[in-house]
Design an enzyme around this catalytic site. Structure first.
Site, PDB file in Angstrom:
ATOM      1  N   LYS A 177       5.869   5.856  -5.335  1.00 40.76           N
ATOM      2  CA  LYS A 177       5.381   6.626  -4.185  1.00 40.76           C
ATOM      3  C   LYS A 177       6.506   7.511  -3.650  1.00 40.76           C
ATOM      4  O   LYS A 177       7.645   7.055  -3.520  1.00 40.76           O
ATOM      5  CB  LYS A 177       4.875   5.665  -3.113  1.00 40.76           C
ATOM      6  CG  LYS A 177       4.107   6.341  -1.982  1.00 40.76           C
ATOM      7  CD  LYS A 177       3.551   5.305  -1.010  1.00 40.76           C
ATOM      8  CE  LYS A 177       2.742   5.945   0.106  1.00 40.76           C
ATOM      9  NZ  LYS A 177       2.256   4.963   1.098  1.00 40.76           N
ATOM     10  N   SER A 190      -2.644   5.687   2.316  1.00 36.30           N
ATOM     11  CA  SER A 190      -1.876   6.853   1.966  1.00 36.30           C
ATOM     12  C   SER A 190      -1.390   6.870   0.518  1.00 36.30           C
ATOM     13  O   SER A 190      -1.061   7.921  -0.022  1.00 36.30           O
ATOM     14  CB  SER A 190      -0.670   6.960   2.887  1.00 36.30           C
ATOM     15  OG  SER A 190       0.222   5.878   2.672  1.00 36.30           O
ATOM     16  N   SER A 249      -2.222   0.991   3.294  1.00 38.66           N
ATOM     17  CA  SER A 249      -1.971   2.072   2.327  1.00 38.66           C
ATOM     18  C   SER A 249      -1.710   1.628   0.890  1.00 38.66           C
ATOM     19  O   SER A 249      -1.649   2.467  -0.011  1.00 38.66           O
ATOM     20  CB  SER A 249      -0.798   2.933   2.801  1.00 38.66           C
ATOM     21  OG  SER A 249      -1.187   3.699   3.898  1.00 38.66           O
TER      22      SER A 249
END
Lengths: 98, 500
Positions: free
Chosen positions: B80, B155, B179
């Site tokens: 990420k 997210s 997330s």
């Protein structure tokens, strides 16, 4: 306890250092007002004798030994800076003229 | 398309360690897959072909030299784009950091590199991890491999999408309110938010420091456990890191035995507001858990309905403070510095140009909630609700070993559907948020497709702090039965992507 005006948004945006165009203030005010109405639900619970919790792991004063370690060089620390001068961050003027 | 991309991480690690397949071949197969399908999926913001092949070659050299390898050496991973990577761009999905190259690695990244895990690149995300759909990325949305017109969750939608589209068998996400777990649920993959403090936050760009936690994403429970074991552990660089042994999550994933366990259904996380097909699959899971010899009871957590409201005060408050550093002075972009403007003007223009609307909304909301005159009514009150949520969990875990609920109230929705309706977007995390508020570990496990739309549904499993191993034991037990029922992994049912 909610109710947020365009003037409020402009004031908060200034505090947060985000210059929001005047024609967008109304849209933000409307959305923030709806969010504030929703989050007002936190007042629905009885919290008379409840302590506030800032963190899931209760800890205080986490120290390490005072031994110098390896840290970034000036060159590394400045490598992502938008403006550099004499091995330092160069910033826009911080005082008014006069 | 190479067979290698469909293999589990544990299997790939075995092939690499035995010398049967080289780590370079494995990395190249995944890089080829990314080249073929990522134009459609857009899971990656940056692909590091050179770095990936170099670290794979280093693993192969160790194999040749007969050196001992760690459990996942040679296995590729998507990272990420909120974890700092030395020499690789780190944008957090934001224009304000476009082009920034960190001068250091996050602790999680250091651990991945030391373990010989091959970092393929940085995955897309909602800007500064604010969102549930990855639509708030400044670099365009990620698409759900099950239906490219739908969101992959957020997210961490890039991480969930790269795993579920076979671009990488592993990924790292971060979970502040769901997330990791909600993207796992809507893409048919597995994701775990570890106990708060279980994985170091050093080098992870902070959203809400008291809630953020990095964790593993994969396509099955054992792979997730193996990645968890690599990244977890105490770190002196993070003062909130817990200094106690990491639970043996790999052993738990292999145990997969829930006979005699007590499992609690959280009454407040289900029912009304949850899609019919989500409820159907959840109820089937409950029956399955009972059939495996566990006792299932209903428990009530009466303060949970206020958790979402408390979260949307605590998170913006912490975020408004954390994001103050993005001011165009020390790193990132600077806008409007023409020599005539004051530092305040330059900061304001930089931040206006750099932040998208959701980040702006939350910073202003947080600034408001922390203002004199409103602090007690909003932030202070939210912190008290947080205590009540923790007390509800404590009471529940006095009665049961783990708690379960659906991970998300619905399956993946269409891109654009909720983009300008923040409150509707926030509801995606209604079941995952309480877990972050109390700092507990939680897993999302695929439990089938909703009959009405054929899209994946996730089961959330929640354990007490530092009992992360229970998630893997329960998850693996359910997974084993479902794999037998389905005749293979659920991602085998996803449509083939064009270009593959």
């Amino acid at each position: 306890m909610s109710g947020i005006s365009q003037e409020d948004v402009a004031h908060l945006a200034n505090l947060a250092r985000i210059s929001i165009p005047v024609d967008e203030l109304g849209h933000y005010a409307k959305q923030l007002d709806a969010i504030l109405n929703a989050v007002a639900e936190v007042s629905s619970l009885d919290t008379e004798n409840v302590a506030a919790m800032s963190h899931p792991v209760p800890m205080t004063n986490v120290f390490r030994e005072d031994i110098p370690g390896v840290s970034l060089t000036a060159e590394q620390a400045l490598s992502g800076a938008p403006a550099v001068e004499d091995d330092k961050f160069r910033v826009p003027r911080i005082l008014d003229e006069e | 398309m190479s067979d290698l991309i469909k293999k589990d991480a544990s299997e790939l690690a075995g092939l690499v360690a035995s010398g049967e397949v080289s780590a370079v071949e494995v990395a190249q197969a995944h890089l080829d897959r990314i080249a073929a399908v990522d134009r459609a999926v857009h899971a990656f913001l940056h692909v590091d072909t050179k770095g990936a092949l170099a670290s794979a070659a280093a693993v192969d050299a160790k194999v040749k030299a007969g050196e001992k390898l760690s459990v996942l050496a040679g296995v590729p991973l998507g990272l990420k784009d909120i974890l700092a990577t030395n020499g690789l761009p780190t944008t957090c999905g934001s224009k304000v950091l476009d082009g920034w190259i960190p001068p250091y690695d996050a602790t999680v990244v250091t651990k991945l590199r030391e373990a010989g895990i091959v970092i393929l690149g940085k995955t897309n995300m909602d800007e500064f991890a604010m969102g549930s759909s990855t639509e708030h990325s400044a670099f365009g949305p990620t698409h759900n491999p099950w239906d490219l017109e739908r969101i992959p969750g957020g997210s961490g939608g890039g991480s969930s999408a790269c795993v579920s589209s076979f671009e990488a068998p592993l990924a790292i996400g971060t979970d502040t309110g769901g997330s990791i777990r909600q993207p796992a649920a809507v893409t048919g993959s597995v994701g775990v938010k570890p106990t708060y403090g279980g994985v170091s936050r050093y080098g992870i760009v902070a959203l809400a420091s008291s809630l953020d936690q990095a964790g593993p994403c994969a396509r099955n429970v054992l792979d997730t456990a193996m990645l968890h074991s690599v990244i977890a552990g105490h770190d002196p660089m993070d003062s909130t890191s817990i200094n106690s042994p990491v639970p043996d999550v790999i052993a738990a994933a292999k145990r997969a035995d829930i006979k005699g366990m007590k499992v609690g259904i959280v009454k407040e996380l289900g029912g009304e507001g949850y899609q019919a097909g989500v409820r159907t699959r959840f109820e089937e899971s409950v029956a399955l858990i009972e059939s495996l010899g566990a006792e299932v009871v209903e428990v009530s957590c009466p303060s949970f309905p206020a958790a979402l409201a408390a979260y949307y005060l605590i998170l913006p408050s912490e975020a408004s403070s954390n994001l103050a550093k993005f001011d165009g002075i020390r790193f990132g972009n600077r806008v409007g510095d023409d020599g005539t403007k004051s530092v305040e003007q330059v900061m304001s223009e930089t931040r206006a140009a750099g932040f998208g609307p959701e980040v702006t909304r939350r910073i202003i909301l947080g600034t408001y909630a922390l203002s004199a005159g409103y602090y007690d009514a909003y932030y202070g009150q939210a912190q008290k609700v947080r205590t009540l949520i923790k007390q509800d969990f404590d009471a529940a875990f006095a009665k049961v070993d783990v708690l379960i609920s659906p991970t998300a109230p619905t399956t993946a929705f269409k891109i654009g559907e909720k983009l300008d309706d923040p409150l509707a977007m926030y509801l995606n995390d209604v079941a995952t948020i309480p877990v972050n508020m109390a700092g507990l570990p939680g897993m999302s496990l695929p439990i089938g497709l909703a009959p009405e739309d054929n899209l994946p549904v996730g089961l959330q499993i929640i354990a007490p702090a530092m009992a992360d191993d229970r998630l893997y034991n329960v998850g693996a037990a359910i997974e084993r039965e479902l794999l037998a029922k389905w005749g293979g992994p659920i991602l085998g049912l996803a449509p083939e992507l064009a270009g593959a």
